[in-house]
Design a protein around this motif. Structure first.
Motif, short mmCIF file in Angstrom:
data_model
loop_
_atom_site.label_atom_id
_atom_site.label_comp_id
_atom_site.label_asym_id
_atom_site.label_seq_id
_atom_site.Cartn_x
_atom_site.Cartn_y
_atom_site.Cartn_z
N ARG A 7 0.91 -1.13 0.05
CA ARG A 7 -0.07 0.01 0.27
C ARG A 7 0.73 1.31 -0.04
NH1 ARG A 7 -5.33 1.60 0.61
NH2 ARG A 7 -5.57 3.67 1.45
N ILE A 8 1.84 1.26 0.72
CA ILE A 8 2.93 2.37 0.91
C ILE A 8 3.55 2.63 -0.46
CG2 ILE A 8 5.23 3.04 1.68
CD1 ILE A 8 4.18 1.87 4.32
N THR A 9 3.77 1.55 -1.08
CA THR A 9 4.47 1.80 -2.40
C THR A 9 3.53 2.35 -3.45
OG1 THR A 9 6.11 -0.04 -2.08
CG2 THR A 9 5.52 0.35 -4.45
N VAL A 10 2.17 1.43 -3.59
CA VAL A 10 1.20 2.21 -4.54
C VAL A 10 1.02 3.63 -3.98
CG1 VAL A 10 -1.21 1.85 -5.05
CG2 VAL A 10 0.20 -0.04 -4.86
N ALA A 11 0.68 4.02 -2.80
CA ALA A 11 0.65 5.45 -2.33
C ALA A 11 1.58 6.24 -2.91
CB ALA A 11 0.38 5.67 -0.91
N GLU A 12 2.56 5.86 -2.93
CA GLU A 12 3.93 6.65 -3.48
C GLU A 12 3.86 6.84 -4.86
OE1 GLU A 12 7.32 4.43 -2.09
OE2 GLU A 12 7.35 5.47 -0.08
N ARG A 13 3.46 5.97 -5.74
CA ARG A 13 3.09 5.79 -7.19
C ARG A 13 2.20 6.93 -7.43
NH1 ARG A 13 -0.15 3.26 -10.25
NH2 ARG A 13 -0.20 1.58 -8.69
N ALA A 68 -6.60 10.47 -2.50
CA ALA A 68 -7.27 9.83 -1.36
C ALA A 68 -6.71 8.70 -0.93
CB ALA A 68 -8.87 9.75 -1.78
N ASP A 69 -5.97 8.62 0.10
CA ASP A 69 -5.26 7.61 0.49
C ASP A 69 -5.23 7.46 2.26
OD1 ASP A 69 -3.56 9.52 1.15
OD2 ASP A 69 -1.77 8.55 0.47
N VAL A 70 -5.87 8.26 2.96
CA VAL A 70 -6.26 8.46 4.25
C VAL A 70 -6.48 7.07 4.87
CG1 VAL A 70 -7.23 9.63 6.22
CG2 VAL A 70 -6.11 10.91 4.29
N ASP A 71 -7.67 6.66 4.27
CA ASP A 71 -8.44 5.42 5.14
C ASP A 71 -7.84 4.19 4.53
OD1 ASP A 71 -10.26 3.53 5.98
OD2 ASP A 71 -12.08 4.61 5.59
N PRO A 72 -7.20 3.35 5.24
CA PRO A 72 -6.63 2.00 4.69
C PRO A 72 -7.56 1.18 4.23
CG PRO A 72 -6.28 2.27 7.25
CD PRO A 72 -6.93 3.53 6.47
N ASP A 85 -9.88 1.84 2.21
CA ASP A 85 -10.51 2.30 0.86
C ASP A 85 -9.26 2.07 -0.26
OD1 ASP A 85 -12.93 3.09 1.76
OD2 ASP A 85 -12.28 5.07 2.01
N GLU A 86 -9.60 1.99 -1.21
CA GLU A 86 -8.81 2.14 -2.44
C GLU A 86 -8.06 3.30 -2.46
OE1 GLU A 86 -7.35 -0.68 -3.95
OE2 GLU A 86 -9.09 -2.17 -3.59
N ILE A 87 -6.93 3.60 -2.84
CA ILE A 87 -6.19 4.80 -3.38
C ILE A 87 -6.47 5.43 -4.60
CG2 ILE A 87 -3.94 5.89 -3.53
CD1 ILE A 87 -2.85 3.51 -1.85
#
Length: 136
Positions: free
Chosen positions: A43-49, A116-120, A122-124
């Motif tokens: 999730r962190i990797t995807v959020a960074e992308r 939109a990535d605050v709620d783990p 939910d999808e980013i």
């Protein structure tokens, strides 16, 4: 559709009519798949992308709309506990930590671009929201 395809027609969002009973329209530029129940490191990797894509999209939009203002949405999120915050600002503050904001003065609207990535749970998502409601 890819983010580039969405961005190609993005200028229409600043002028098109809003859906009935709403004062904003949301364009989902990109949505992750399967990171809600997945590995937190993934999730962190995807959020960074997604944040990289957010910066790229902001640069593209700045070519047509000028330089955006970088805004934090945390104080709006805190204010939702004691104040009536109008939509889409209340929802955005619950899903995004910060965003880029453009005032589209020719149309009396604001454009908000954020991840939109605050709620783990939910999808980013990379979202662009156009509203005629001023930021609170």
């Amino acid at each position: 559709m890819s983010p580039d395809q969405h961005l190609a027609g993005i200028g229409l969002l600043g002028t098109q009519a809003f859906p009935a009973q709403q004062r904003y329209v949301t364009a989902e530029l990109a949505t992750s798949v399967g990171v809600t129940a997945g590995d937190p490191a993934e999730r962190i990797t995807v959020a960074e992308r997604f944040h990289d894509d957010w910066e790229d999209a902001a640069r593209i939009l700045a070519e047509g709309w000028g330089e955006p203002e970088h805004i934090g949405l945390q104080t709006i999120r805190l204010r939702t506990a004691t104040e009536e915050i109008p939509e889409p600002w209340a929802r955005l503050s619950l899903t995004m930590g910060d965003a880029y904001l453009w005032e589209l003065t020719a149309h009396g609207r604001w454009a908000v671009l954020g991840v939109a990535d605050v709620d783990p749970d939910d999808e980013i998502q990379l979202l662009l929201v156009v509203t005629d409601t001023a930021p609170p």
